[in-house]
Design a protein around this motif. Structure first.
Motif, PDB file in Angstrom:
ATOM      1  N   ALA A 170       0.844  -1.190   0.000  1.00  0.00           N
ATOM      2  CA  ALA A 170       0.000   0.000   0.000  1.00  0.00           C
ATOM      3  C   ALA A 170       0.875   1.233   0.000  1.00  0.00           C
ATOM      4  CB  ALA A 170      -0.907   0.021   1.222  1.00  0.00           C
ATOM      5  N   VAL A 171       0.433   2.231  -0.712  1.00  0.00           N
ATOM      6  CA  VAL A 171       1.134   3.500  -0.704  1.00  0.00           C
ATOM      7  C   VAL A 171       0.096   4.604  -0.489  1.00  0.00           C
ATOM      8  CG1 VAL A 171       1.015   3.666  -3.222  1.00  0.00           C
ATOM      9  CG2 VAL A 171       2.669   5.061  -1.954  1.00  0.00           C
ATOM     10  N   VAL A 172       0.447   5.526   0.393  1.00  0.00           N
ATOM     11  CA  VAL A 172      -0.417   6.672   0.607  1.00  0.00           C
ATOM     12  C   VAL A 172       0.275   7.882   0.007  1.00  0.00           C
ATOM     13  CG1 VAL A 172      -1.358   8.223   2.335  1.00  0.00           C
ATOM     14  CG2 VAL A 172      -1.501   5.765   2.676  1.00  0.00           C
ATOM     15  N   ILE A 173      -0.439   8.594  -0.828  1.00  0.00           N
ATOM     16  CA  ILE A 173       0.130   9.798  -1.416  1.00  0.00           C
ATOM     17  C   ILE A 173      -0.518  10.999  -0.725  1.00  0.00           C
ATOM     18  CG2 ILE A 173       0.426  11.123  -3.526  1.00  0.00           C
ATOM     19  CD1 ILE A 173       0.216   8.445  -5.034  1.00  0.00           C
ATOM     20  N   ALA A 174       0.290  11.674   0.070  1.00  0.00           N
ATOM     21  CA  ALA A 174      -0.246  12.801   0.836  1.00  0.00           C
ATOM     22  C   ALA A 174       0.086  14.094   0.109  1.00  0.00           C
ATOM     23  CB  ALA A 174       0.367  12.813   2.237  1.00  0.00           C
TER      24      ALA A 174
ATOM     25  N   PHE B 104      -4.189  16.858  10.351  1.00  0.00           N
ATOM     26  CA  PHE B 104      -4.719  15.630   9.745  1.00  0.00           C
ATOM     27  C   PHE B 104      -3.591  14.689   9.344  1.00  0.00           C
ATOM     28  CE2 PHE B 104      -5.726  13.049   6.085  1.00  0.00           C
ATOM     29  CZ  PHE B 104      -6.877  12.412   6.495  1.00  0.00           C
ATOM     30  N   TYR B 105      -2.600  15.233   8.642  1.00  0.00           N
ATOM     31  CA  TYR B 105      -1.528  14.362   8.168  1.00  0.00           C
ATOM     32  C   TYR B 105      -0.678  13.823   9.311  1.00  0.00           C
ATOM     33  CZ  TYR B 105      -2.554  15.235   3.293  1.00  0.00           C
ATOM     34  OH  TYR B 105      -3.166  15.269   2.075  1.00  0.00           O
TER      35      TYR B 105
ATOM     36  N   PRO C  76      -4.477   8.163  -2.562  1.00  0.00           N
ATOM     37  CA  PRO C  76      -4.119   9.579  -2.605  1.00  0.00           C
ATOM     38  C   PRO C  76      -5.047  10.405  -1.711  1.00  0.00           C
ATOM     39  CG  PRO C  76      -4.776   8.695  -4.769  1.00  0.00           C
ATOM     40  CD  PRO C  76      -5.241   7.744  -3.730  1.00  0.00           C
ATOM     41  N   PHE C  77      -4.432  11.330  -0.985  1.00  0.00           N
ATOM     42  CA  PHE C  77      -5.223  12.282  -0.194  1.00  0.00           C
ATOM     43  C   PHE C  77      -4.769  13.688  -0.517  1.00  0.00           C
ATOM     44  CE2 PHE C  77      -5.432   8.488   2.438  1.00  0.00           C
ATOM     45  CZ  PHE C  77      -6.785   8.420   2.644  1.00  0.00           C
ATOM     46  N   HIS C  78      -5.700  14.592  -0.545  1.00  0.00           N
ATOM     47  CA  HIS C  78      -5.315  15.963  -0.842  1.00  0.00           C
ATOM     48  C   HIS C  78      -6.049  16.924   0.088  1.00  0.00           C
ATOM     49  CE1 HIS C  78      -5.581  19.671  -3.622  1.00  0.00           C
ATOM     50  NE2 HIS C  78      -4.446  19.709  -2.962  1.00  0.00           N
TER      51      HIS C  78
ATOM     52  N   ASN D 111      -7.471   2.915  -4.583  1.00  0.00           N
ATOM     53  CA  ASN D 111      -8.487   2.260  -3.749  1.00  0.00           C
ATOM     54  C   ASN D 111      -9.531   3.260  -3.288  1.00  0.00           C
ATOM     55  OD1 ASN D 111      -5.981   0.756  -3.755  1.00  0.00           O
ATOM     56  ND2 ASN D 111      -7.118  -0.669  -2.440  1.00  0.00           N
ATOM     57  N   ILE D 112      -9.061   4.420  -2.830  1.00  0.00           N
ATOM     58  CA  ILE D 112      -9.986   5.530  -2.642  1.00  0.00           C
ATOM     59  C   ILE D 112      -9.209   6.804  -2.975  1.00  0.00           C
ATOM     60  CG2 ILE D 112     -11.339   4.459  -0.777  1.00  0.00           C
ATOM     61  CD1 ILE D 112      -9.906   6.565   1.090  1.00  0.00           C
ATOM     62  N   PHE D 113      -9.962   7.864  -3.183  1.00  0.00           N
ATOM     63  CA  PHE D 113      -9.321   9.168  -3.298  1.00  0.00           C
ATOM     64  C   PHE D 113      -9.992  10.076  -2.280  1.00  0.00           C
ATOM     65  CE2 PHE D 113      -8.773  13.481  -4.696  1.00  0.00           C
ATOM     66  CZ  PHE D 113      -7.501  13.529  -5.246  1.00  0.00           C
ATOM     67  N   GLY D 114      -9.175  10.662  -1.401  1.00  0.00           N
ATOM     68  CA  GLY D 114      -9.776  11.506  -0.367  1.00  0.00           C
ATOM     69  C   GLY D 114      -9.424  12.961  -0.599  1.00  0.00           C
TER      70      GLY D 114
END
Lengths: 467, 386
Positions: free
Chosen positions: B207-211, B230-231, B299-301, B328-331
């Motif tokens: 899994a990779v989270v793109i912040a 949040f981050y 990815p989260f933005h 998987n999701i985009f937040g």
């Protein structure tokens, strides 16, 4: 320690002798030396071995923390029982413990002889343990959380009991007796049973219940709440009986502490103390009696009042001699009479004189803006303020007005407003607990900002309406 | 007659009632903290602290309500030094002597209670119900989870792990070698065989989270604070719960760049905003390093939604749709303390219909916790949780 132990033991014999010579008449007294954690536990619970509850844990933690950081210290703890129990902290110096022993003996004398204590159970240490055991058993049977939830509700209204219920009970028994006399034959009551259903039935229903406003909320709920199980009624009775035991202590705080301080000072002066010991005694004595700007120190006010009474009966003024026929030299007799007959309210009402209020420099203060400011120096107003704040032991006076409100078995409480407003926020939260006990909607009538309002909790939401 | 007074000293060391009830009280405090997480987790003092540190979090005092007087509206009696007069101030600090049991409780105002708790404990409370949503098994898995398995046989061990079958076999072999009947007669210490276990690392899921964080000039103190907060919790959460989640940090104004963690949290830049730049960079990074066949991508933005213009907004929608195809999701979180009138990225995103797309608006510090809950609403599927 064992040296100290023996020294203290022999000092205790001396102290007892001196106390007797002064005319004090305590119960036999047992002293126990305990570590700080135990001292604070007993202080937090009020009695050794009392039932478990998180509120006790909370005050234990608070007291213990204050002690650990050196902010406050309990020197003595005394239990009203026969024999009386006094607890001494193992970290106290021998001098401090001598003072505590003298102080405790005067408390025991007060417990034994003040009339307000005459109905308290003198076996309450056993009683508290038995109660704790019963509650423990209920925890096993019904779950710790269930019992805790119920105790939360009961403790939230634990102050609302009626210490005068004994005298009231007697009346109602007599009344019941008279009613029975009317019945003639052994089976006549069967007839009357039938008749009462036909004729008196509807009339009875319209009757108010309770007939007279009931002050003892705990007793009333234990006896009349429909949904409670037996163990729950028992828990209410347990809490109530322990509160009845504690009540006289709340009722006589100033007198009791004043009496003990008055005598420990006099007993210590009779002991053969070295200069160093005397200096240590004086330090502790003055720190216990230090006045506070924010509240009255019961030790100090109480002792000053007893001293004042003694003086005024020893050396009455000419006017007092003439008009009241007071002879000189009756001071001692008088203070023993006062300690027997009065409680804090009557004590202050009768013996807090103009001269004393001025000498003690008492005042009334209030929050104005964000500052606390002195607002009143008039001695009568100050005296009345103190005694009013003691009405119902500093708690609002609340009665059950109607237990069948709206013909729906809802509980209608009434706060007897006498100038002090209820904290509405707290009242609303408390009513949720009362709802748990009563099982139907709960109302309370009070006064906010000069208007009569009724707060209601119906199991789902709190509402407030003007009447 | 003997004096009716006595003295004794016992051993009280086993007496535990107070501490037991104290523990129950603490447990209730913990529950209260959990109920207040929304207020607590965006406290400045907390997000700048490290894990071992104890922080004090304010909670409403745990006390039983009762019918009581409204103290703020009432007066009290105090005692002066002999010279008090009407109008004199009463000092803030009382001079209460020791030896008096009477404590607080008469003071006006709301009782707050400060509970002490370490950041790590707090994190555990916060993360209890969180997980990566839609986590799927992918090829060449890399997220580690540890399991223990009996694998080895050893000559030494504890008796409860005795491998009876092998021990009997060894005994028979020994007898055979010694030229006797190959039978099971007698067990010698040499015959004993024990099972032993070994920690096994199972590679599970990648899994990779793109912040992505907006650092443009329009982001005010509050906006920056919220996105950092949040981050902060997100990174902590991922590190605590998953052994090997990659986190890619991207900051952007009109241009985007990949930065390290330290820079990501401390950087304060200014300038205009082109959100598309960040999305483009994210897409590039995904293409180069994180093949969606093998990676779960999150990815989260966070932004204030104040973008360059409609054209860039439209571009963003396209890019988000591309990313949704591989993620998987985009937040997306939009931080607006006061709602502004003009059109923002949020309104542009409003016509994206994809259940993997989650957008929320944050107006208050308190919304950070709900945001975490919404974005990481994964009752994780598969055995990915430790």
């Amino acid at each position: 320690m064992s040296d100290n132990f023996d020294e203290l033991l022999s000092a205790m014999d001396d102290i007892w002798g001196i106390a007797k010579k002064f005319g004090l008449d305590p119960f036999p007294t047992h002293f126990e030396v305990v570590p700080a954690s135990i001292m604070y536990e007993f202080g937090a619970y009020g009695l050794p071995g009392r039932f478990s509850h998180w509120t006790h844990g909370k005050s234990y933690q608070q007291m213990k923390t204050m002690y650990d950081y050196g902010l406050s210290k309990i020197y003595e703890l005394v239990i009203n029982a026969n024999p009386c129990y006094g607890f001494l902290m193992d970290t106290n110096s021998i001098m401090q413990n001598k003072l505590v022993v003298a102080h405790v003996l005067a408390h025991c004398d007060f417990f034994k002889n003040n009339v307000y204590f005459s109905h308290t159970s003198r076996q309450m240490i056993d009683g508290a343990s038995i109660n704790a055991e019963r509650i423990r058993k209920y925890e096993f049977e019904h779950g710790t959380l269930e019992v805790e939830k119920f105790l939360d509700a009961v403790l939230s209204i634990q102050e609302h009991i009626d210490p005068n219920i004994r005298s009231r009970k007697r009346e109602s028994v007599e009344l019941g007796h008279k009613l029975q006399v009317k019945r003639a034959g052994p089976f006549d009551d069967l007839w009357s049973l039938e008749k009462s259903e036909e004729v008196e039935g509807p009339k009875n229903k319209l009757k108010r219940f309770p007939e007279e406003p009931e002050k003892d909320l705990l007793l009333f709920i234990a006896e009349h709440s429909v949904d409670l199980e037996e163990w729950q009624r028992d828990i209410i009775q347990i809490v109530r009986s322990e509160m009845l035991y504690f009540l006289p202590q709340m009722q006589t705080k100033i007198m009791n502490e004043g009496w003990a301080s008055f005598w420990h000072a006099r007993i210590m002066r009779e002991l053969n103390l070295t200069d160093d010991e005397y200096a240590e005694f004086a330090t502790l004595h003055s720190s216990v009696l230090a006045p506070s700007r924010h509240q009255i120190n019961p030790y100090y006010i109480g002792m000053k009042m007893f001293e004042d009474i003694e003086k005024r009966w020893d050396e009455p003024t000419d006017e007092e001699r003439e008009r009241l026929g007071r002879k000189s030299g009756e001071g001692r007799t008088k203070i023993f009479e006062v300690r027997e007959l009065e409680n804090d309210v009557s004590f202050l009402r009768t013996y807090l004189t103009k001269q004393l209020v001025e000498d003690l420099d008492l005042y009334i203060y209030k929050l104005e803006g964000d500052k606390l400011v002195v607002v009143e120096k008039d001695w009568q107003k100050i005296r009345d303020m103190i005694t009013n704040s003691m009405t119902n032991f500093g708690n609002p006076y609340i009665v059950v007005e109607d237990a069948d409100y709206r013909r729906n078995r809802e509980l209608y409480l009434k706060h007897s407003y006498e100038g002090q407003e209820l904290d509405v926020n707290y009242a609303e939260k408390t009513m949720r607990y009362v709802y748990n006990l009563w099982g139907r909607a709960v109302h309370i009538e009070t006064e906010v900002d000069g208007k009569k309002v009724v707060l209601t909790y119906d199991g789902e939401k709190s509402t407030k309406r003007l009447i | 007659m003997a004096v009716p007074i006595s003295l004794s000293k016992h051993d009280w060391s086993l007496h535990r009632k107070g501490p037991a009830d104290q523990a129950r009280h603490n447990e209730k405090v913990r529950e209260a903290i959990k109920g207040n997480l929304g207020d607590i987790i965006s406290e400045e003092a907390i997000i700048t602290a490290d894990g071992e540190k104890i922080v004090r979090v304010p909670i409403r005092s745990l006390e039983l309500p009762r019918f009581r007087f409204d103290d703020g509206k009432n007066s009290h009696v105090g005692q002066g030094n002999g010279e008090s007069g009407v109008g004199d101030p009463v000092d803030g600090q009382g001079e209460a002597g020791p030896g008096q049991g009477k404590g607080a409780g008469n003071e006006p105002g709301v009782d707050y209670y400060e509970a002490e708790i370490t950041i790590d404990e707090l994190a555990t409370l916060i993360f209890e119900d969180l997980g990566l949503p839609n986590l799927q098994q992918k090829q060449n898995e890399e997220i580690d989870t540890e399991t223990s398995k009996f694998q080895d046989i050893e000559r030494k061990g504890i008796l409860s792990n005795l491998d009876k079958r092998r021990t009997i076999m060894e005994s028979i072999k020994r007898n055979a070698i010694a030229g006797q009947q190959p039978r099971f007669i007698g067990v010698k210490p040499d015959d004993l065989r024990f099972r032993s276990w070994r920690q096994e690392i199972r590679r599970e899921t990648n899994a990779v989270v793109i912040a992505m964080r907006d650092v443009s000039g329009s982001m005010g103190e509050f906006e920056k604070y919220i996105s950092r907060s949040f981050y902060f919790w997100m990174v902590r959460f991922l590190r605590q719960k998953y052994n090997n989640v990659r986190i890619v940090f991207i900051t952007h104004h009109t241009e985007a760049k990949e930065v390290d963690e330290q820079t990501f949290f401390t950087l304060g830049e200014s300038g205009g905003t082109k959100v598309s730049s960040a999305y483009k960079l994210a897409l590039e990074i995904i293409k180069e390093r994180f093949n969606p066949e093998r990676w779960n991508i999150y990815p989260f933005h966070f932004s204030d939604g104040d973008n360059w213009g409609d054209s860039d907004n439209r571009l963003c929608i396209d890019l988000v749709k591309q990313m949704l195809g591989m993620s998987n999701i985009f937040g997306y979180g939009e931080i607006q303390q006061v709602p502004h009138g003009y059109s923002t990225l949020m309104s542009a995103f409003s016509n994206i219909e994809d259940e993997k797309f989650t957008a929320i608006t944050i107006r208050d510090k308190k919304d950070v916790y709900p945001a975490l809950q919404k974005f990481f609403d994964g009752k994780p599927e598969g055995a990915t949780e430790r």
